[in-house]
Design an enzyme around this catalytic site. Structure first.
Site, short mmCIF file in Angstrom:
data_model
loop_
_atom_site.label_atom_id
_atom_site.label_comp_id
_atom_site.label_asym_id
_atom_site.label_seq_id
_atom_site.Cartn_x
_atom_site.Cartn_y
_atom_site.Cartn_z
N THR A 165 0.92 -1.12 -0.17
CA THR A 165 -0.07 0.00 -0.08
C THR A 165 1.03 1.28 -0.05
O THR A 165 2.24 1.04 0.21
CB THR A 165 -1.03 -0.11 1.40
OG1 THR A 165 -1.71 1.06 1.01
CG2 THR A 165 -0.16 0.48 2.65
N CYS A 166 0.34 2.36 -0.08
CA CYS A 166 0.91 3.68 -0.22
C CYS A 166 1.12 4.23 1.04
O CYS A 166 0.34 4.12 1.84
CB CYS A 166 0.24 4.78 -1.02
SG CYS A 166 0.25 4.40 -2.77
N SER A 167 2.54 4.36 1.51
CA SER A 167 2.71 5.06 2.45
C SER A 167 2.83 6.78 2.41
O SER A 167 2.64 7.47 3.42
CB SER A 167 4.15 4.64 3.15
OG SER A 167 4.39 5.20 4.55
#
Length: 283
Positions: free
Chosen positions: A263-265
């Site tokens: 997932t995007c951080s």
């Protein structure tokens, strides 16, 4: 004559100043409108996703199932003489079983269900012929920037590949993979019962033991799905394990199948979780 020139110059400067102020005001107004629209659409997307998620949860029977004759334990030879290892506790945990056929009736892209302890991750996940569609579409295939969880299009639905990857947006309201960031905290790590991920698909129920969690600048290495040989795969496993912010004390080898959650951080960073298959039961 000089006074007239000075007056004209002052008037001209005032006009230019007024034009600049008006221009900046227009830019500010446009920016404000755009921001308000983004907030509105973001809020509306969240509202729709929450309602859809709640409806799915209420209408989906998630059963805990004990081992039976069809259960396969993926034995770790390195732990035969280490009976105190948490691995022995994990393989005694029940699997989850979900009626995937019922979900497929609602969306034929459905592959399975994923559950991650001590997070909000308890959803069906999808697969289509690319890794773009479910970035902007919900479970019901409506347009939604919150997207939905999905399996990499390069992976097989039977999870027969070595590196099986599930993606999802990191939403601020903690939907989708928004709560996956919990894995970085010490509280999550110290509770060993959190270190398992459970999946249920049409053909099997599986349990995966977490062995690495980390943040990294956007790259493609950790989502490699094809490996030329065991040595290449072992090198890959060693690299992704070494990146972990926690020491899970889990051995991984070329004989292991792994699950990767991504997932995007931030705009240019990714939060990654890797787990290895330790138990399965065919339906």
């Amino acid at each position: 004559m000089k006074n007239n020139v000075d007056k004209k110059s002052i008037v001209r400067k005032k006009k230019i100043k007024l034009i600049l102020i008006s221009f900046l005001f227009v830019l500010f107004t446009i920016g404000l409108i755009v921001s308000l629209l983004e907030i509105f659409f973001w809020s509306n997307d969240n509202k729709n996703i929450l309602k859809l998620s709640d409806d799915i949860s209420k209408n989906t029977d998630i059963k805990m199932v004990d081992d039976d004759k069809g259960t396969e334990i993926i034995e770790d030879e390195s732990l035969k003489n280490d009976k105190n290892n948490v691995y022995w506790q994990f393989i005694k945990m029940p699997l989850i079983d979900v009626d995937i056929e019922k979900l497929i009736e609602q969306n034929d892209d459905t592959v399975g269900w994923i559950n991650v302890n001590n997070t909000n991750i308890n959803y069906p996940f999808m697969q289509t012929n690319d890794n773009k569609y479910y970035l902007t579409h919900a479970f019901d295939k409506s347009w939604n920037d919150a997207g939905w969880l999905f399996l990499d299009y390069r992976n097989s639905k039977d999870f027969s590949g070595r590196n099986n990857i599930i993606y999802g947006h990191s939403r601020l309201d903690k939907t989708m993979f928004g709560s996956l960031h919990n894995v970085l905290s010490n509280d999550w790590y110290t509770d060993k019962s959190n270190h398992v991920i459970r999946l249920s698909t049409q053909i099997e129920n599986t349990m995966w033991q977490v062995f690495s969690v980390y943040k990294i600048p956007e790259e493609t290495y950790y989502i490699t799905t094809d490996f030329s040989n065991d040595t290449d795969y072992s090198r890959f496993l060693k690299k992704i394990k070494s990146r972990s912010v926690h020491n899970f004390g889990v051995n991984v080898s070329s004989s292991d199948k792994i699950l990767t959650l991504s997932t995007c951080s931030s705009n240019n960073k990714r939060l990654v979780v890797h787990a290895k298959l330790i138990k399965r039961s065919y339906k």
